[in-house]
Design an enzyme around this catalytic site. Structure first.
Site, PDB file in Angstrom:
ATOM      1  N   ARG A  43       0.840  -1.202   0.000  1.00  0.00           N
ATOM      2  CA  ARG A  43       0.000   0.000   0.000  1.00  0.00           C
ATOM      3  C   ARG A  43       0.874   1.250   0.000  1.00  0.00           C
ATOM      4  O   ARG A  43       1.796   1.376   0.798  1.00  0.00           O
ATOM      5  CB  ARG A  43      -0.922   0.012   1.223  1.00  0.00           C
ATOM      6  CG  ARG A  43      -1.635   1.339   1.515  1.00  0.00           C
ATOM      7  CD  ARG A  43      -2.788   1.580   0.554  1.00  0.00           C
ATOM      8  NE  ARG A  43      -3.338   2.928   0.657  1.00  0.00           N
ATOM      9  CZ  ARG A  43      -4.391   3.261   1.385  1.00  0.00           C
ATOM     10  NH1 ARG A  43      -5.015   2.359   2.099  1.00  0.00           N
ATOM     11  NH2 ARG A  43      -4.826   4.491   1.383  1.00  0.00           N
ATOM     12  N   ARG A  71      -5.482   1.786  -4.864  1.00  0.00           N
ATOM     13  CA  ARG A  71      -4.689   1.091  -3.843  1.00  0.00           C
ATOM     14  C   ARG A  71      -4.735  -0.423  -3.994  1.00  0.00           C
ATOM     15  O   ARG A  71      -5.734  -0.969  -4.444  1.00  0.00           O
ATOM     16  CB  ARG A  71      -5.145   1.495  -2.447  1.00  0.00           C
ATOM     17  CG  ARG A  71      -6.628   1.306  -2.239  1.00  0.00           C
ATOM     18  CD  ARG A  71      -7.208   2.213  -1.210  1.00  0.00           C
ATOM     19  NE  ARG A  71      -7.138   3.594  -1.633  1.00  0.00           N
ATOM     20  CZ  ARG A  71      -7.814   4.575  -1.082  1.00  0.00           C
ATOM     21  NH1 ARG A  71      -8.610   4.344  -0.082  1.00  0.00           N
ATOM     22  NH2 ARG A  71      -7.704   5.798  -1.510  1.00  0.00           N
ATOM     23  N   ASP A 113      -6.911  -1.419   1.119  1.00  0.00           N
ATOM     24  CA  ASP A 113      -7.314  -0.379   2.053  1.00  0.00           C
ATOM     25  C   ASP A 113      -8.123  -1.045   3.150  1.00  0.00           C
ATOM     26  O   ASP A 113      -9.080  -1.770   2.859  1.00  0.00           O
ATOM     27  CB  ASP A 113      -8.171   0.662   1.313  1.00  0.00           C
ATOM     28  CG  ASP A 113      -8.596   1.813   2.207  1.00  0.00           C
ATOM     29  OD1 ASP A 113      -7.810   2.216   3.074  1.00  0.00           O
ATOM     30  OD2 ASP A 113      -9.719   2.322   2.020  1.00  0.00           O
ATOM     31  N   ASP A 123     -10.143  -0.111   6.683  1.00  0.00           N
ATOM     32  CA  ASP A 123     -10.661   0.962   7.525  1.00  0.00           C
ATOM     33  C   ASP A 123     -11.346   0.372   8.743  1.00  0.00           C
ATOM     34  O   ASP A 123     -12.171  -0.544   8.615  1.00  0.00           O
ATOM     35  CB  ASP A 123     -11.691   1.807   6.758  1.00  0.00           C
ATOM     36  CG  ASP A 123     -11.071   2.655   5.668  1.00  0.00           C
ATOM     37  OD1 ASP A 123      -9.944   3.142   5.863  1.00  0.00           O
ATOM     38  OD2 ASP A 123     -11.723   2.834   4.621  1.00  0.00           O
TER      39      ASP A 123
END
Length: 163
Positions: free
Chosen positions: A88, A97, A100, A102
């Site tokens: 990344r 990307r 990712d 989150d």
């Protein structure tokens, strides 16, 4: 190291649109299951979505539900380490990307620190988060915002398809 916390249910948003995106999403789920102090409870199906405020190939997205005794800030660092293992890079905001991750929700916590905001600040604005999240937890409530289901209509125009 902090004292061990009681297990917390957390939700992790997963996305990728570079390289082998589907394989990267599946590997991220496997890596979440191996994090110390963490167990994978469930993962949504994968979904294909168009980039939002970005460019590049379509994204592959999913949401994982974990049980963890890792404090939220440490969990965020572990997520960044998984992203880094996938190469990344962060050249600019919303760049395409390889992976990712989150931290969407951490129990019923509301966190606003220099490095972490929970619930994720755009959790109610993105179909690629809401649709898989609601598939895992149809009655989930976003702390401070209410039932996640209430936000589905506002993202209905965002194209998303289950793989």
């Amino acid at each position: 190291m902090m004292d061990a916390l009681a297990p917390v249910t957390a939700y992790i948003g997963i996305g990728a649109n570079l390289g082998e995106a589907q394989a990267n999403v599946q590997d991220a789920i496997a890596r979440l299951a191996r994090l110390p102090g963490t167990s994978l409870l469930d993962a949504s199906a994968s979904y294909r979505t168009a980039p939002i405020a970005s460019s590049g190939d379509d994204y592959i997205n999913a949401v994982a539900r974990i049980s963890t005794t890792v404090p939220a800030e440490e969990l965020l660092l572990a997520l960044h380490a998984i992203e880094a293992a996938h190469g990344r890079e962060r050249p600019y905001r919303n760049a395409p990307r390889t992976l990712d991750l989150d931290l969407l929700l951490y129990g019923d916590a509301q966190i606003a620190s220099a490095t972490l905001t929970v619930p994720h600040p755009r959790i109610t604005e993105r179909a690629f988060v809401l649709v898989p999240l609601l598939a895992l937890a149809p009655a989930i409530v976003v702390p401070g915002l209410g039932p996640a289901q209430d936000y589905l209509a506002s993202v209905a125009e965002q194209a998303i398809s289950q793989l």
